[in-house]
Structure formats: C-alpha cells, structure tokens
Motif scaffolding. Structure first.
Motif, PDB file in Angstrom:
ATOM      1  N   ASN A 152       0.823  -1.212   0.000  1.00  0.00           N
ATOM      2  CA  ASN A 152       0.000   0.000   0.000  1.00  0.00           C
ATOM      3  C   ASN A 152       0.858   1.263   0.000  1.00  0.00           C
ATOM      4  O   ASN A 152       0.507   2.265  -0.636  1.00  0.00           O
ATOM      5  CB  ASN A 152      -0.925   0.001   1.215  1.00  0.00           C
ATOM      6  CG  ASN A 152      -2.126  -0.906   1.007  1.00  0.00           C
ATOM      7  OD1 ASN A 152      -2.638  -1.041  -0.102  1.00  0.00           O
ATOM      8  ND2 ASN A 152      -2.576  -1.546   2.073  1.00  0.00           N
ATOM      9  N   TRP A 153       1.961   1.204   0.725  1.00  0.00           N
ATOM     10  CA  TRP A 153       2.859   2.373   0.749  1.00  0.00           C
ATOM     11  C   TRP A 153       3.361   2.669  -0.667  1.00  0.00           C
ATOM     12  O   TRP A 153       3.402   3.818  -1.102  1.00  0.00           O
ATOM     13  CB  TRP A 153       4.018   2.092   1.699  1.00  0.00           C
ATOM     14  CG  TRP A 153       4.910   3.278   1.938  1.00  0.00           C
ATOM     15  CD1 TRP A 153       4.638   4.588   1.717  1.00  0.00           C
ATOM     16  CD2 TRP A 153       6.242   3.231   2.468  1.00  0.00           C
ATOM     17  NE1 TRP A 153       5.707   5.368   2.082  1.00  0.00           N
ATOM     18  CE2 TRP A 153       6.707   4.573   2.541  1.00  0.00           C
ATOM     19  CE3 TRP A 153       7.078   2.213   2.890  1.00  0.00           C
ATOM     20  CZ2 TRP A 153       7.986   4.888   3.022  1.00  0.00           C
ATOM     21  CZ3 TRP A 153       8.342   2.521   3.379  1.00  0.00           C
ATOM     22  CH2 TRP A 153       8.794   3.851   3.434  1.00  0.00           C
ATOM     23  N   LEU A 154       3.717   1.624  -1.372  1.00  0.00           N
ATOM     24  CA  LEU A 154       4.206   1.796  -2.739  1.00  0.00           C
ATOM     25  C   LEU A 154       3.120   2.375  -3.640  1.00  0.00           C
ATOM     26  O   LEU A 154       3.400   3.187  -4.530  1.00  0.00           O
ATOM     27  CB  LEU A 154       4.692   0.453  -3.279  1.00  0.00           C
ATOM     28  CG  LEU A 154       5.490   0.497  -4.588  1.00  0.00           C
ATOM     29  CD1 LEU A 154       6.840   1.167  -4.375  1.00  0.00           C
ATOM     30  CD2 LEU A 154       5.687  -0.914  -5.138  1.00  0.00           C
ATOM     31  N   ARG A 155       1.864   1.981  -3.411  1.00  0.00           N
ATOM     32  CA  ARG A 155       0.753   2.455  -4.253  1.00  0.00           C
ATOM     33  C   ARG A 155       0.556   3.961  -4.128  1.00  0.00           C
ATOM     34  O   ARG A 155       0.195   4.627  -5.098  1.00  0.00           O
ATOM     35  CB  ARG A 155      -0.549   1.770  -3.861  1.00  0.00           C
ATOM     36  CG  ARG A 155      -0.629   0.288  -4.178  1.00  0.00           C
ATOM     37  CD  ARG A 155      -1.879  -0.301  -3.555  1.00  0.00           C
ATOM     38  NE  ARG A 155      -3.100   0.188  -4.176  1.00  0.00           N
ATOM     39  CZ  ARG A 155      -4.286   0.222  -3.582  1.00  0.00           C
ATOM     40  NH1 ARG A 155      -4.417  -0.180  -2.328  1.00  0.00           N
ATOM     41  NH2 ARG A 155      -5.346   0.657  -4.228  1.00  0.00           N
ATOM     42  N   ILE A 156       0.768   4.499  -2.931  1.00  0.00           N
ATOM     43  CA  ILE A 156       0.394   5.895  -2.690  1.00  0.00           C
ATOM     44  C   ILE A 156       1.591   6.799  -2.442  1.00  0.00           C
ATOM     45  O   ILE A 156       1.421   7.982  -2.152  1.00  0.00           O
ATOM     46  CB  ILE A 156      -0.551   6.002  -1.480  1.00  0.00           C
ATOM     47  CG1 ILE A 156       0.175   5.571  -0.202  1.00  0.00           C
ATOM     48  CG2 ILE A 156      -1.804   5.204  -1.702  1.00  0.00           C
ATOM     49  CD1 ILE A 156      -0.564   5.918   1.063  1.00  0.00           C
ATOM     50  N   THR A 157       2.804   6.247  -2.519  1.00  0.00           N
ATOM     51  CA  THR A 157       3.956   7.048  -2.118  1.00  0.00           C
ATOM     52  C   THR A 157       4.071   8.308  -2.967  1.00  0.00           C
ATOM     53  O   THR A 157       3.821   8.296  -4.184  1.00  0.00           O
ATOM     54  CB  THR A 157       5.249   6.222  -2.228  1.00  0.00           C
ATOM     55  OG1 THR A 157       6.327   6.980  -1.686  1.00  0.00           O
ATOM     56  CG2 THR A 157       5.573   5.859  -3.672  1.00  0.00           C
ATOM     57  N   ASP A 158       4.454   9.382  -2.316  1.00  0.00           N
ATOM     58  CA  ASP A 158       4.721  10.621  -3.040  1.00  0.00           C
ATOM     59  C   ASP A 158       6.219  10.701  -3.309  1.00  0.00           C
ATOM     60  O   ASP A 158       6.990   9.842  -2.913  1.00  0.00           O
ATOM     61  CB  ASP A 158       4.217  11.830  -2.248  1.00  0.00           C
ATOM     62  CG  ASP A 158       4.755  11.852  -0.817  1.00  0.00           C
ATOM     63  OD1 ASP A 158       5.742  11.137  -0.542  1.00  0.00           O
ATOM     64  OD2 ASP A 158       4.184  12.561   0.017  1.00  0.00           O
ATOM     65  N   GLN A 159       6.624  11.746  -3.965  1.00  0.00           N
ATOM     66  CA  GLN A 159       8.025  11.867  -4.368  1.00  0.00           C
ATOM     67  C   GLN A 159       8.956  11.939  -3.157  1.00  0.00           C
ATOM     68  O   GLN A 159      10.090  11.448  -3.196  1.00  0.00           O
ATOM     69  CB  GLN A 159       8.215  13.109  -5.243  1.00  0.00           C
ATOM     70  CG  GLN A 159       9.572  13.192  -5.931  1.00  0.00           C
ATOM     71  CD  GLN A 159       9.833  11.997  -6.853  1.00  0.00           C
ATOM     72  OE1 GLN A 159       8.916  11.482  -7.480  1.00  0.00           O
ATOM     73  NE2 GLN A 159      11.072  11.539  -6.910  1.00  0.00           N
ATOM     74  N   ALA A 160       8.463  12.509  -2.078  1.00  0.00           N
ATOM     75  CA  ALA A 160       9.308  12.655  -0.881  1.00  0.00           C
ATOM     76  C   ALA A 160       9.638  11.309  -0.245  1.00  0.00           C
ATOM     77  O   ALA A 160      10.658  11.178   0.428  1.00  0.00           O
ATOM     78  CB  ALA A 160       8.610  13.561   0.132  1.00  0.00           C
ATOM     79  N   HIS A 161       8.774  10.314  -0.460  1.00  0.00           N
ATOM     80  CA  HIS A 161       8.983   9.013   0.170  1.00  0.00           C
ATOM     81  C   HIS A 161       9.237   7.901  -0.840  1.00  0.00           C
ATOM     82  O   HIS A 161       9.316   6.734  -0.463  1.00  0.00           O
ATOM     83  CB  HIS A 161       7.762   8.652   1.025  1.00  0.00           C
ATOM     84  CG  HIS A 161       7.435   9.662   2.076  1.00  0.00           C
ATOM     85  ND1 HIS A 161       6.488  10.642   1.896  1.00  0.00           N
ATOM     86  CD2 HIS A 161       7.932   9.849   3.328  1.00  0.00           C
ATOM     87  CE1 HIS A 161       6.415  11.399   2.974  1.00  0.00           C
ATOM     88  NE2 HIS A 161       7.279  10.945   3.865  1.00  0.00           N
ATOM     89  N   ALA A 162       9.351   8.266  -2.104  1.00  0.00           N
ATOM     90  CA  ALA A 162       9.470   7.247  -3.160  1.00  0.00           C
ATOM     91  C   ALA A 162      10.711   6.387  -2.976  1.00  0.00           C
ATOM     92  O   ALA A 162      10.674   5.160  -3.151  1.00  0.00           O
ATOM     93  CB  ALA A 162       9.477   7.913  -4.527  1.00  0.00           C
ATOM     94  N   LEU A 163      11.841   7.006  -2.636  1.00  0.00           N
ATOM     95  CA  LEU A 163      13.090   6.255  -2.469  1.00  0.00           C
ATOM     96  C   LEU A 163      12.960   5.239  -1.338  1.00  0.00           C
ATOM     97  O   LEU A 163      13.320   4.063  -1.497  1.00  0.00           O
ATOM     98  CB  LEU A 163      14.242   7.220  -2.182  1.00  0.00           C
ATOM     99  CG  LEU A 163      15.609   6.575  -1.909  1.00  0.00           C
ATOM    100  CD1 LEU A 163      16.108   5.835  -3.146  1.00  0.00           C
ATOM    101  CD2 LEU A 163      16.613   7.629  -1.447  1.00  0.00           C
ATOM    102  N   GLN A 164      12.414   5.677  -0.222  1.00  0.00           N
ATOM    103  CA  GLN A 164      12.277   4.785   0.933  1.00  0.00           C
ATOM    104  C   GLN A 164      11.266   3.678   0.652  1.00  0.00           C
ATOM    105  O   GLN A 164      11.511   2.507   0.969  1.00  0.00           O
ATOM    106  CB  GLN A 164      11.859   5.590   2.166  1.00  0.00           C
ATOM    107  CG  GLN A 164      12.920   6.572   2.622  1.00  0.00           C
ATOM    108  CD  GLN A 164      12.452   7.403   3.809  1.00  0.00           C
ATOM    109  OE1 GLN A 164      11.263   7.500   4.079  1.00  0.00           O
ATOM    110  NE2 GLN A 164      13.404   8.011   4.507  1.00  0.00           N
TER     111      GLN A 164
END
Length: 907
Positions: free
Chosen positions: A290-302
């Motif tokens: 789910n995190w991957l589905r909604i991640t924004d650019q600020a958290h994309a790397l993590q």
C-alpha cells in the motif's frame, strides 16, 4: 400544521379558534362544549382534549389531567402521554413514568416524544442506565426526529460516556454520510476515546468516508493510526486498514502525503527491533504494497527500496508486479539520502543493540569502519608471494625498521611521529611493548605507527599481508573489500607465475572492479639495463594480458635515490587516484556492516555453545563438589572418633588410677589411729584426715598426670587435624587448578586448639574436690564403733581394744563405693569436656563445610540459571535472530538505495 405536530406542541385547541377570534380560548371551548353537549350523539372528547391543553399551558395540571382522563377516542394515546407530562411537571415522576410506559400506539412520532420525555425524566432522576437505554432506543427508532441525536450526543459527552458517544458518531456517520458526524468521530479519536475499541469497528465508517471525501478519509485514517500506535491493537489496526485500503480503487491524480508519511514512519518503527518477525510477517507485505501504491516523491526512495529489500529477504511475500513497480519507482526517485550518515547510523544502532544484549561488535570491524570514513588517506593492500620482496619494499619507505612479528598476521603500516605497535582483535586494541610476549590470536591484525615521509606525503596506509604461499595466506582475501586498491609485488627473478595469476583472478572474482597494480621488485639484481628494460616490457605484456587496466612499476628497495622516491610517488598518484571515493567507501562500509551482523549471529551460536559448556563444566563441578562434601563428612567422622577415643583412653587411665588408689589411700589412713587417740572424736578426725589425703593425692598425682596426658593428647590431635587441613588444602588446590579459578578455600578453625589448651590448663590446675562422708555414714559397724568410742573412750583399759578394733576396721573396710563417688565427682568436668569434643571438631571443620555447602548451592543455582538461559535461547531464537535479520533488512534497503543512485546517475 400536521395534527401530530399540534399534539406535540399541545396546540390542537387552536383548531377551535376562528381567525380573528379575540375571546379567550377557554371561553371559545366552553361555548363549543355546550353546543356539542346539546346534541343527541354528542362527542365531547375532542373538546375536552383541547381544554386539557389550555389548562396545561396555564399550569393547572390537575384540571388538565381531569380533562384527559375522559378521552377514549383516537386521541387517547396522546391524552395519556399528556397526562404523563402533567404528572412530570407536578414532580410525580413515578406516576409519569408508569403512564408513559403504558401508552399503546403505532405512531412513531408519539413513541419518539414519549422517549424524549422519559429521557428527561431519567436525567432528572439521575438514572443513567435507563437514560442510556432509552436514548439508544430513540436513536434507533427515529434518528432524524428533531434533537434526538443532538440530545444523545450531548448526554453522552456530558457524562463522559465515550463508548456510546463513539458508537453514535460511527453509526450516524455511516447512516447520514455527513462530514459533520465524521468530524465528530475524528475529534473523539484525537482525544483518545477510541483506543480500546477493536480496529475493525471503524471499517464501514472508513469505507463510506472514502466514497464521500478522500481528504477527510486520509485525515480520519491517520487519526486512527496515531491513536493505535502505542496500543496492543496496533498490529491489528495495520492488518485491518491495509486489507481495507488494498480493496479501494485509487486514482492516479490522488495524492496521499499524510498517509505516505505515516506509512514510512510505521515501516521504520516496525523494523526497529520492537517486534518479532512472526509478528511482522502478516502485516508487512500489506504495509509495503500500500505504501508503494500511494507514495509521493518525498517518500518514493524509501518506499521502493523497502519493498525491494523485504522481497529479497523474504522471497514470495510480495508479488512480482509490486517488485517491478518498486524498481520503476526507484529508477525515477529523487536520491536525497545522505548515504554516509545512514550507514554510520545503522552501524551505530547495531553496536548499541549488541551492547544492550551483552555482546560487542568486533573491534577490528569498528577499526575498519573508522578508517573507511577517513577520506584523507588511501588504504593500499600490499601483497605477493613469499620472497617477492614485499617486506623489503615496505621497509624501504619507512624511516625506521619494522618490528619483528609473526608472518601470518596482517599489519597496517601508517605514518606517525611516535612509534607504536598494537594488536587489533575482536575484543579491543592492545599496545604491544618490548616486555609483552603475548602472541596475537589467529583472527587479530597488527597496526604499526612510525615515521614515514613517503606515507605522510602521499596520504597512504599500507595493509601488509602474509605471503600468499605461506602461513596465513588466506588473510589477504579478508581485507579486499576494505582497501582502496591492491599493489601486487612481483619478483623480478620470476614475475607473474601461473600461481600468482590464479590468485589475482580469484581476488578479482571476489571483488569485481578492484583496482590492482603491480610492483616489480628486486630490479637491482638485474645488472644489464637492456635486460632490465626487456624484463619490464615482457612483464607488462603478461600483466596486460590478464589485467588490461593494470600498470607496473619497476622498483629497487634501495630507496636512497630521491628520483626513485619521486617515481614511486608519481606511480601511486597516477594509478591509485581515487574516483568516487566516498561512494566506494560507503560500499565498503556496507560490507563492514554485513560482516558485523554475521559476526553477531556467530556470537549467538558461540554463546549457546558457551552455555552448553558452562552447564557441563558446572555439572562436573557440582558432582565433584558433592563428592568432596561426602569426603569431608568422612574426614569429620573419622577425626571426631579419633579425637574422642584418644581422649577417652586418656581419661580411662585417670579413672582407673583413681578407683585403684583411693581405697589404698583410705586403708592406709589406719596409721592415723594411735593407742592414745580420743576415741570419742576419732571418727571425725579420721574422716577429715581421709579427705585430706584424697585431696593431696589429687593435687600431687592426678593433676600432673592429667596435665601430661592431655598435653600429649592435644599435640597428637593437632597433628591429626593438621593432616586433615593439608588434605583439604590439596583438595581445594586441585579444584582451583582443574577449573582455572579460585573456587575453594577450605581453611579450618585452629583456634579450637587454644580453647582446648585453656580448658585443659584450667582442669589440670583446679580439680574440684568437696569432702565426702567416709566414716560418718550409718552402717551397723560404724554405729557400734562410734557408740563404743563414746561409751568406753574415757576408760583407759578399753582404749587398746578400741584402737585394735578401729585399726582393723579401717584396714579391712571396702572403699569401692567411696572411690566411685570421688572418681565420678573428679571426672565429671573431664567427661563434660569429652562430650563437647564432637561439637568442637564440627566447629573446626565448620568453615570448609560452609564453603562447600554454599559453593554446591551456588553451583546448582548457576546450573539452573544457565539451563534456563539456554532453554530460552533455544525456544526463542527469534528474540536474538530477528533483530539481526532486521538489521540485514535495513542494510539491504541501503544497498538498493545505492544501486538506485548509480542507476539514476545522481550523486
């Protein structure tokens, strides 16, 4: 106005009032009553109902009740309800409640009004349970009725009945789909009123809110998330929400900044070591997906690297599509991570965890990590075959000779103004002095510091390895992932043999991309310049065949030439010039972290083995200690019997002498009788004389004899007890040598000897004697002699007869009884002393007994404690292994971040 509305407001009477009517309503109703009453089939109920309303408004409640009591038409249920209102106003709550409950009607409005009245009644009566029950009934029955939910919410909040308040907010949110109620629910959540409620309770409300407003949905979800973070239901919430969220259809234009952020916080919190993997396994794939589905650019790397790392460590737990999506996101993610800081923070967290768990990260690995973050120097691994000239080369760049050392150890050689040699082991760094003869352990390395202008000017540290064909030849491979490059020293007499080539290819295989260059040593042994040039050219060709990027430097260990030194420095600057040094060092630091994790896992296995060995050792010690305790009891018993029997033999001699000598002394007392004795007093005088002679015998014969015998006995006993002490000392020494530590000290108490000497001296110099009745007893013969003495003692012609009779009596009397009496009194203190010997011997051995008993108890406790530790370790290996696995997860995620940075070409 609808009729039911008129009934609610008690204004039905207005239907009898004509527009513009100025008369009082009672007057109008009274006139209507007369008209209706005049009719043949008069029905006065409606008029009386209206009259009751007027009386109620004017607070004439009794008159109102009187009117309503006679209503028996379709208005009757409302009339009953109004009667209840009147009684309520009169303060007759019980009657009002009874009437309200008796009303039978199908009208939902009337039922609701009755419920509202009952709620007011119960509030006034402070009947909380009845009020709550009635409120719930009213809400369930007619929630849209004016003020029903408002009253319910106000009552629940006022009484801090948060469970019912939350239930009302959830139900109304779902029913009305109103943001107002969702806001109310959110406020309850933020105030902590929902922490004890099962997470699945909010599933329907979240589902409804998602369809109504995604922004409000995110805020409510985050509020619930925060409320469960510190609660036992936290993992349950994560499972519930992720199941719900996975089923929601997301639109590409939607942004979920708050949820993306809290997913990231949650992920890192869960892998911090507070949870076991068996707890995380059911929830983590859903969280990451789910995190991957909604991640924004600020958290994309993590988010992307977290998915990829988890997929690497737990294959199959995340679907292939999610893995592919993560790789795509990673390739386009902003590389904002401070990689060095991340790696150092991870390494520090591993060290802190190890410290908390009674372990330690290898000092050798910590030394390597510290060296890796020093970007001002380069680490060059100098290696080659034995006899290649490697050591001579290193020696040539130093101002002072290297210390002699075992050849199988790696040595770091660096510049320093002072000389120092240290051993870097897994346990610490120890300086080596000239007096120190301790040899390093197999896994240790050495560090030499000393003046070297070459190393200082070129910012180099040489890692000198054992020869690749000698003892410790595998050590070089252990440091390949640590160094910045390899300088392989070749012997000019036989450069780059097949064996050397194989070893170099093995190094390259282990660390692809490793910088390797060559130094051709012992060039001073080639006398012809042409021959030397040909040799160099030939060797370069051989090198280039295998390592096209490698270069070779011909060198002589005669470093006196300034030009030779400059050439060597130039060779290092040109060929070991660092490119992307920080990136390279961070990769090496990652490897160092991975080795630390593996080492800690190995320590866990070693700890388990140590516990097994400790149990075996303590059980062996326990058995031997119990055997020693049994042997000590045998010694105590043997010494007690020996001391007592020898003392008893001594006192037996004294007793025998007393019993033999006293009768003899008493019989010889006959010489005290003279022919001219006063036979009227002779029995008294003779009795005293006999006691005096016994006393004299005790003082002059028995006391010295006892003193002599008891002195011999004490000396003999002391020798025996000293032998026991020697035996116990040998026993303790054997234990201490066997187990390599001071386990036992079995010192006996020799002060008992002083007590014995003091008591013996007291008894020998103070044998108590109280005069006994020897001739003053009342035997027939004594009575006759005594009487005859008194009768005939004054007659001189009878003295001869009395003298003979007395003398004969004294000489022939049986003194056995007297002898026994005196002997028993004299021997009493000796026998009391003998009775205390067993206690004294026990006191002598008390300390060894106590030491053995306590040591046995401590050993038994240590066995039990160690077994419990071992059992816990075996039963719950995840307590130790899971944190290390999570450290490995973090490291793998870090490696994916590094890979993403390389792929994107961003630094």
């Amino acid at each position: 106005m609808k009729p039911e509305d008129q009934f609610v407001q008690k204004c039905y009477y207005e239907t009898f009032i004509k527009e513009g009517e100025e008369r009082h309503p009672l007057e109008v109703l009274g006139e209507a009553f007369e008209k209706e009453n005049a009719l043949e089939n008069a029905d006065l109920s409606y008029i009386r109902f209206a009259q009751g309303e007027i009386y109620f408004h004017y607070k004439d409640y009794e008159a109102a009740v009187f009117k309503w009591e006679s209503i028996h038409n379709d208005f009757e249920p409302w009339a009953q309800k109004n009667m209840g209102d009147a009684y309520f106003e009169l303060g007759l709550s019980s009657m009002a409640e009874e009437i309200y409950k008796s009303v039978q009607t199908d009208s939902i409005v009337l039922k609701t009004e009755i419920a509202l009245q009952l709620i007011s009644l119960y509030m006034e009566e402070q009947k909380h349970d009845q009020a709550v029950q009635t409120i719930k009934q009213a809400v369930a029955m007619n929630p849209d009725y004016p003020n029903v939910t408002k009253i319910a919410r106000a009552y629940f909040e006022k009484n801090e009945d948060w469970m019912n308040a939350v239930e009302l907010a959830v139900n109304e949110s779902i029913r009305t789909e109103s943001l107002f109620w969702f806001q109310i629910l959110k406020s309850y959540i933020e105030k902590g009123h929902t922490k004890t409620i099962a997470p699945d309770y909010f599933r329907d409300a979240l589902s409804v809110l998602y369809k109504v407003d995604q922004i409000q949905f995110e805020q409510l979800a985050v509020a619930l998330w925060r409320s469960y973070e510190t609660e036992g239901a936290y993992l349950g919430w994560l499972r519930e929400f992720n199941d719900l969220f996975a089923g929601l259809e997301l639109h590409s234009l939607e942004t979920w900044h708050e949820l993306s952020a809290i997913y990231g916080e949650t992920y890192f919190s869960l892998i911090s070591g507070s949870y076991l993997l068996k707890q995380l396994a059911p929830v983590m794939p859903g969280i990451l997906t789910n995190w991957l589905r909604i991640t924004d650019q600020a958290h994309a790397l993590q988010a992307s690297t977290a998915v990829l790392a988890w997929g690497d460590l737990f294959p199959g737990s995340i679907g292939p599509q999610q893995i592919a999506d993560a790789e795509t996101i990673l390739n386009h993610a902003e590389q904002t991570l401070d990689q060095l800081e991340y790696a150092l923070r991870l390494f520090d967290s591993i060290m802190q965890w190890a410290k908390r768990n009674g372990l330690s990260v290898s000092t050798r690995l910590k030394w390597m990590a510290r060296e890796l973050i020093d970007f001002d120097v380069q680490h060059i691994l100098v290696t080659g075959m034995n006899g290649s000239g490697k050591t001579a080369f290193i020696q040539s760049v130093l101002a002072d000779p290297l210390p002699e050392r075992p050849t199988q150890f790696v040595m770091a050689v660096r510049h320093d103004d002072e000389h120092a040699l240290s051993v870097i082991s897994d346990k610490g760094i120890s300086p080596v002095t000239e007096e120190d003869n301790a040899a390093p352990e197999p896994g240790d390395m050495l560090e030499w510091r000393g003046p070297s202008r070459f190393l200082e000017e070129n910012a180099l540290i040489f890692i000198d390895t054992p020869g690749l064909n000698g003892p410790g030849r595998g050590k070089a491979y252990e440091y390949l992932r640590f160094v910045d490059g390899v300088l392989f020293v070749l012997n000019a007499n036989d450069p780059l043999t097949d064996k050397e080539a194989d070893m170099l290819l093995k190094m390259k295989e282990q660390v692809p991309g490793l910088t390797i260059h060559f130094l051709l040593s012992k060039m001073d042994m080639i006398y012809s310049k042409q021959e030397a040039a040909d040799l160099v050219e030939e060797t370069v060709q051989k090198v280039k065949t295998i390592f096209p990027e490698a270069n070779l430097h011909p060198y002589t260990s005669n470093y006196a030439s300034r030009e030779a030194g400059l050439d060597l420095a130039r060779f290092f600057r040109q060929n070991f010039k660092p490119e992307n040094l920080e990136e390279s060092r961070i990769e090496k630091l990652s490897h160092c972290i991975r080795e630390s994790i593996a080492d800690l896992l190995k320590q866990r296995l070693q700890n388990e083995q140590h516990l097994v060995e400790s149990i075996n050792r303590h059980e062996d010690l326990y058995a031997k200690l119990n055997g020693a305790a049994n042997q000590l009891q045998d010694v105590i018993h043997e010494q007690t019997e020996l001391v007592r029997s020898s003392y008893h033999s001594m006192t037996r001699k004294i007793r025998d002498e007393l019993q033999n000598k006293i009768p003899e002394i008493l019989r010889k007392s006959a010489d005290f009788i003279k022919p001219d004795s006063d036979f009227r007093k002779i029995h008294l005088e003779l009795n005293e004389e006999m006691n005096n002679r016994i006393r004299h015998f005790l003082q002059t014969s028995i006391s010295p004899k006892y003193e002599e015998l008891v002195t011999e006995w004490i000396e003999a006993s002391e020798r025996e007890l000293q032998q026991s002490q020697d035996y116990l000392d040998e026993m303790a020494e054997g234990f201490n040598k066997l187990y390599g530590e001071e386990i036992l000290a079995l010192a006996c108490d020799f002060k008992i000897m002083e007590d014995w000497r003091r008591d013996a001296d007291r008894m020998a110099n103070g044998i108590p004697f109280e005069p006994v009745n020897i001739l003053l007893r009342h035997t027939p013969q004594q009575v006759l002699l005594k009487s005859a003495g008194k009768l005939f003692g004054v007659l001189s012609q009878n003295k001869t007869m009395l003298y003979n009779r007395y003398k004969k009596f004294i000489e022939s009397e049986d003194y056995t009884e007297i002898a026994n009496l005196v002997t028993n009194k004299v021997m009493l203190q000796f026998e009391l002393f003998e009775q205390g010997l067993e206690r004294d011997v026990r006191l002598f051995f008390k300390n060894p007994e106590t030491v053995l008993r306590e040591t046995i108890a401590e050993t038994g406790a240590a066995i039990a404690e160690t077994k419990e530790m071992l059992e816990n370790m075996k039963e719950n290996p995840e307590v130790y292994q899971d944190p290390l696995k999570l450290f490995e997860l973090k490291l793998r995620q870090f490696e994916w971040m590094q890979l993403g940075q390389k792929t994107s070409g961003k630094v």
